[in-house]
Design an enzyme around this catalytic site. Structure first.
Site, PDB file in Angstrom:
ATOM      1  N   SER A  13       8.832 -20.779 -34.002  1.00 22.71           N
ATOM      2  CA  SER A  13       8.292 -21.486 -33.002  1.00 22.71           C
ATOM      3  C   SER A  13       7.748 -22.691 -33.432  1.00 22.71           C
ATOM      4  O   SER A  13       7.073 -22.992 -34.372  1.00 22.71           O
ATOM      5  CB  SER A  13       6.973 -20.602 -32.369  1.00 22.71           C
ATOM      6  OG  SER A  13       6.322 -21.534 -31.536  1.00 22.71           O
ATOM      7  N   THR A  52       5.809 -15.351 -24.968  1.00 26.68           N
ATOM      8  CA  THR A  52       6.999 -15.598 -25.432  1.00 26.68           C
ATOM      9  C   THR A  52       7.983 -14.049 -25.254  1.00 26.68           C
ATOM     10  O   THR A  52       6.923 -13.252 -25.439  1.00 26.68           O
ATOM     11  CB  THR A  52       7.296 -16.719 -26.349  1.00 26.68           C
ATOM     12  OG1 THR A  52       8.745 -16.963 -26.353  1.00 26.68           O
ATOM     13  CG2 THR A  52       7.026 -15.966 -27.782  1.00 26.68           C
ATOM     14  N   LYS A  56       6.792 -11.541 -21.466  1.00 28.12           N
ATOM     15  CA  LYS A  56       6.474 -12.319 -20.289  1.00 28.12           C
ATOM     16  C   LYS A  56       6.440 -11.446 -18.841  1.00 28.12           C
ATOM     17  O   LYS A  56       5.736 -11.970 -18.036  1.00 28.12           O
ATOM     18  CB  LYS A  56       7.694 -13.215 -20.120  1.00 28.12           C
ATOM     19  CG  LYS A  56       7.547 -14.371 -21.313  1.00 28.12           C
ATOM     20  CD  LYS A  56       8.668 -15.556 -21.128  1.00 28.12           C
ATOM     21  CE  LYS A  56       8.716 -16.556 -21.827  1.00 28.12           C
ATOM     22  NZ  LYS A  56       9.468 -17.739 -21.587  1.00 28.12           N
ATOM     23  N   ASN A 117      19.261 -12.151 -18.739  1.00 33.81           N
ATOM     24  CA  ASN A 117      18.480 -11.555 -17.564  1.00 33.81           C
ATOM     25  C   ASN A 117      17.141 -11.338 -17.682  1.00 33.81           C
ATOM     26  O   ASN A 117      16.295 -10.544 -17.153  1.00 33.81           O
ATOM     27  CB  ASN A 117      19.193 -10.702 -16.810  1.00 33.81           C
ATOM     28  CG  ASN A 117      18.548 -10.493 -15.478  1.00 33.81           C
ATOM     29  OD1 ASN A 117      18.200 -11.761 -14.891  1.00 33.81           O
ATOM     30  ND2 ASN A 117      18.465  -9.377 -14.895  1.00 33.81           N
TER      31      ASN A 117
END
Length: 254
Positions: A13, A52, A56, A117
């Site tokens: 990150s 993240t 989520k 997805n």
């Protein structure tokens, strides 16, 4: 922790650098296992956090309420703690829209293939609809939801896609030699967006450029969604120009 990021694996990150370039608080990445996640959310010992992969959607039961964007998407990446009650938002969708428009791409009337997805995909799908795409095709390895097709079916029926968007983690650091798809399956594709920000060029976007397509990775989206999150965290406004400024700083330093 007052401000920070939760997720399962956060070694890749850039969020700490981005947030601390946007404002003056300390921002801490806070990796959590599934077991630790439940305890963390129940204690609520933070002012505001970003969320993240893979949490989520998992954060939603802990929220007092969500804004309209997060409700429509069904995923949350921004949470604010107000007097012990948690409120959820989604800044991924406007972050993705910023990246598309900043690169001069018009999705209206286009056939768009979205790979993956998960929670990030839900935000991207909402953005694609908002940008008036003619067709939205969602592709996944695990076809467990209505409207999601296999990669094989996608190659067979949708090789005429105009735009390909990767929302899966395939190709993310440290597994940078992986790619979610071979773009030769999409000979008419004009632009490829990969929401992965690390590495700055993924194998997917490198192939896009080799094939004469626009290839854009997710740094702009990451910085944009962070700016929008900070505005929610602190109830403030930050000039849009800061996004490009911080992207430039990061590209030079990484």
């Amino acid at each position: 922790m007052e401000y920070g990021l939760i997720g399962e694996k956060l070694g890749h990150s850039y969020s700490k650098q981005i947030h601390e370039l946007l404002t003056d608080y300390t921002y801490e990445p806070h990796p959590l296992t599934r077991e630790e996640f439940k305890d963390f959310m129940e204690k609520r010992e933070f002012r505001a956090i970003n969320v993240t992969i893979p949490y989520k959607c998992d954060v939603i039961p802990y929220l007092e309420s969500m804004d309209e964007g997060a409700k429509a998407i069904g995923a949350v990446n921004t949470i604010v703690n107000r007097n012990g009650k948690l409120y959820g938002y989604n800044t991924d969708m406007p972050g993705f829209i910023y990246m598309v428009k900043n690169n001069g791409i018009d999705l209206s009337g286009k056939k768009v293939v979205v790979l993956g997805n998960g929670g990030a995909s839900q935000a991207v799908q909402a953005a694609v609809r908002k940008l008036d795409a003619a067709n939205l095709i969602v592709v996944g390895h695990r076809v467990m939801k209505e409207g999601v097709i296999t990669y094989e079916e996608c190659f067979e029926k949708h090789s005429d896609a105009d735009i390909v968007i990767n929302t899966s983690p395939v190709g993310m650091y440290p597994k940078v030699d992986a790619s979610p798809v071979d773009l030769r399956h999409f000979p008419k594709c004009q632009a490829v967006f990969d929401i992965i920000a690390n590495p700055l060029v993924t194998k997917l976007t490198a192939q896009a450029k080799e094939l004469g397509m626009l290839g854009v990775t997710g740094l702009e989206m990451l910085v944009a969604q962070a700016k929008y999150a900070v505005e929610i965290f602190l109830d403030t406004k930050i000039p849009e120009e800061k996004i490009a400024e911080i992207c430039s700083i990061l590209r030079q330093s990484l």
